[in-house]
Design a protein around this motif. Structure first.
Motif, PDB file in Angstrom:
ATOM      1  N   VAL A  75       0.838  -1.205   0.000  1.00 49.66           N
ATOM      2  CA  VAL A  75       0.000   0.000   0.000  1.00 49.66           C
ATOM      3  C   VAL A  75       0.873   1.255   0.000  1.00 49.66           C
ATOM      4  O   VAL A  75       0.590   2.215  -0.720  1.00 49.66           O
ATOM      5  N   LYS A  76       1.946   1.254   0.780  1.00 49.91           N
ATOM      6  CA  LYS A  76       2.855   2.413   0.802  1.00 49.91           C
ATOM      7  C   LYS A  76       3.524   2.613  -0.557  1.00 49.91           C
ATOM      8  O   LYS A  76       3.636   3.736  -1.042  1.00 49.91           O
ATOM      9  N   HIS A  77       3.968   1.526  -1.175  1.00 45.99           N
ATOM     10  CA  HIS A  77       4.579   1.626  -2.501  1.00 45.99           C
ATOM     11  C   HIS A  77       3.559   2.108  -3.537  1.00 45.99           C
ATOM     12  O   HIS A  77       3.886   2.928  -4.406  1.00 45.99           O
ATOM     13  N   LEU A  78       2.333   1.619  -3.440  1.00 45.38           N
ATOM     14  CA  LEU A  78       1.284   2.060  -4.366  1.00 45.38           C
ATOM     15  C   LEU A  78       0.991   3.550  -4.195  1.00 45.38           C
ATOM     16  O   LEU A  78       0.704   4.250  -5.177  1.00 45.38           O
ATOM     17  N   ALA A  79       1.094   4.048  -2.963  1.00 48.31           N
ATOM     18  CA  ALA A  79       0.875   5.483  -2.715  1.00 48.31           C
ATOM     19  C   ALA A  79       1.944   6.318  -3.435  1.00 48.31           C
ATOM     20  O   ALA A  79       1.637   7.373  -4.005  1.00 48.31           O
ATOM     21  N   VAL A  80       3.180   5.839  -3.439  1.00 57.42           N
ATOM     22  CA  VAL A  80       4.254   6.544  -4.152  1.00 57.42           C
ATOM     23  C   VAL A  80       3.988   6.506  -5.656  1.00 57.42           C
ATOM     24  O   VAL A  80       4.120   7.526  -6.357  1.00 57.42           O
ATOM     25  N   LEU A  81       3.598   5.346  -6.170  1.00 55.83           N
ATOM     26  CA  LEU A  81       3.285   5.222  -7.590  1.00 55.83           C
ATOM     27  C   LEU A  81       2.088   6.101  -7.969  1.00 55.83           C
ATOM     28  O   LEU A  81       2.073   6.715  -9.044  1.00 55.83           O
ATOM     29  N   ASP A  82       1.117   6.188  -7.075  1.00 55.10           N
ATOM     30  CA  ASP A  82      -0.060   7.031  -7.304  1.00 55.10           C
ATOM     31  C   ASP A  82       0.343   8.503  -7.334  1.00 55.10           C
ATOM     32  O   ASP A  82      -0.062   9.252  -8.225  1.00 55.10           O
ATOM     33  N   ALA A  83       1.182   8.921  -6.394  1.00 55.57           N
ATOM     34  CA  ALA A  83       1.634  10.317  -6.345  1.00 55.57           C
ATOM     35  C   ALA A  83       2.416  10.691  -7.603  1.00 55.57           C
ATOM     36  O   ALA A  83       2.377  11.844  -8.047  1.00 55.57           O
TER      37      ALA A  83
END
Length: 117
Positions: free
Chosen positions: A54-62
């Motif tokens: 989820v944290k990695h996906l947040a970076v990819l989303d940003a």
């Protein structure tokens, strides 16, 4: 060549920073292969926890590389290709600039070689 990647609101910088991590690259690969899916499903194929995913996906989303859409109690993630396309265009322009520079160096070297007795 100018720093065109900065002019695009740092989009290219964000993409390159996000892709610097191998886990995030793997997540992007998994999403591209599987299509829209959840962090739980993505975590099944990785040696990290769901929370880390989820944290990695947040970076990819940003960085604009993925988007998350809530469907009931879960969030389903999908690849957003526009940011990758912009980064690829920047990289292609950079490569073309270097090709022009190297061709100029080659012409100078060849001219100097012909002038040598």
């Amino acid at each position: 060549m100018t720093d065109g990647h900065r002019g695009a609101g740092g989009e290219v910088d964000s993409v390159l920073a996000a892709l610097a991590d191998p886990t995030r690259r793997k997540l992007l690969d998994l999403l591209a292969a599987q299509g829209e899916t959840t962090a739980t499903k993505l975590a099944e194929g990785l040696p990290v926890s769901r929370q880390a995913v989820v944290k990695h996906l947040a970076v990819l989303d940003a960085a604009g590389l993925v988007c998350g859409n809530r469907a009931g109690r879960e969030v389903r993630y999908a690849v957003r290709p526009a940011a990758l396309d912009a980064t690829a265009r920047w990289m292609a322009a950079l490569a073309a600039d270097w090709d022009r520079r190297l061709a100029a160096v080659k012409r100078i070297a060849e001219a100097a070689e012909q002038d040598t007795p």
